[in-house]
Scaffold this active site. Structure first.
Site: not given
Length: 347
Positions: A45, A47-48, A50, A70, A94, A133, A136
């Site tokens: 991910s 986000d360092e 998290k 990413d 999302k 998925s 939506k």
């Protein structure tokens, strides 16, 4: 239901990559995966913070590793994919309003990112990719749904290679980051009215643990090109707010205010469209939508009803069922009324 031995037979000893592994789904699947003794799990991910928090939480488990990156960056995805055997692709933008405000950002993550994952998995000879998925993506009216619909097509495109690509599709995950439950909780704990976009709005609901079970089902039972859809109950948003307020406060009546729908919001969501129903196969807890090039003559019943599977037409959660889900997920107390363990900061 899957036998745990079936899951273990697929997961045990395998090298696993989870994209978007620091999100709500990533947290839950990580917690479940470690039960089945994989050789390694790589959390991928961007986000360092998290990742740091998860690293501290799982410092005692040697199989878990972390990689900043990413899905938009093919070179980094290709590096992360090296040596992996199973990939759970959950990285995505999302939030409907965020995607409406920055459509091309949704394209880069949800579409370009999916293509990068697909290409890198093939190049690295990954055995199985399961892509997550959303409802939506069916008859999409917002950027998030449109981008996820294309992501599904990318993952399901016919290709003769050694990698198996499977998709799963489900509705709103109860209490996931940015969802309506944390917003309602914040308002209720502050004694403020619940904001309701539209009194007739309905949404499919399931817990994070049920979402992970669907992914495991697809991993064990799926073949390349499959779309597995979980049958799930729905709830009116007004009722969800009322049930949550009752569980937190014990009040039979709690005030709400109508704020109007946001850009891109549907009144009801759809998990299987009429166009998909004619080739879908129905199981007790799932629908299987096979790839176009595969026969639907499989072990199940071809759906005779061509009506779409909509959040307005399935069974609605009762108050007791809603409270049970909220208790299981830690939002309200296990007995009586009041906040559950997720809301300790409000005590």
């Amino acid at each position: 239901m899957l036998d745990e031995k079936e899951i273990r037979s697929v997961i045990s000893g395998k090298r696993i990559l989870v994209t978007g592994g620091t999100g709500s789904f990533g947290h839950e699947i990580l917690r479940e995966l470690i039960k089945y003794d994989p050789a390694s799990i790589t959390v991928f991910s961007r986000d360092e913070k998290k990742q740091h928090d998860l690293r501290l939480l799982y410092a005692h488990i040697r199989q878990i590793g972390f990689m900043i990156g990413d899905v938009r960056d093919y070179a980094r995805v290709r590096e992360a994919m090296r040596g992996q055997q199973i990939v759970f692709h959950a990285a995505a933008l999302k939030q409907v309003p965020a995607c409406e405000n920055a459509p091309y950002e949704a394209v880069l993550t949800n579409i370009v990112g999916a293509e990068n994952v697909r290409r890198a998995a093939i190049d690295a000879d990954v055995h199985t990719v399961v892509s997550v998925s959303t409802d939506k993506a069916v008859k999409p009216v917002n950027v998030m749904g449109m981008s996820k619909a294309i992501q599904e097509r990318i993952m399901q495109q016919p290709l003769d290679c050694g990698t198996k690509f499977i998709c799963v599709r489900y509705g709103n995950v109860l209490g996931s980051r940015g969802s309506i439950v944390p917003l309602f909780v914040e308002r209720i704990m502050a004694g403020l009215p619940i904001p309701i976009t539209h009194p007739g709005m309905t949404r499919f609901q399931l817990s994070l643990s049920e979402a992970v079970k669907l992914v495991f089902w697809a991993t064990v039972r799926g073949t390349s090109g499959d779309m597995w859809v979980k049958k799930m109950p729905s709830i009116n948003i007004v009722d969800l707010g009322a049930h949550l307020a009752y569980g937190l406060t014990g009040k039979e009546e709690y005030p709400s205010t109508i704020i109007g729908t946001r850009p891109g919001e549907k009144l009801h969501e759809v998990l299987v469209s009429e166009e998909e129903m004619w080739r879908a196969v129905e199981y007790p807890g799932h629908f299987l939508i096979p790839s176009w090039r595969e026969s639907f003559e499989v072990n199940g019943s071809v759906v005779p009803n061509l009506t779409e599977y909509s959040s307005a037409s399935v069974d609605f959660l009762t108050r007791e069922q809603s409270l049970a889900m909220l208790r299981d997920d830690g939002w309200i107390a296990e007995s009586g009324y009041g906040p559950g363990p997720k809301l300790a900061l409000y005590d």
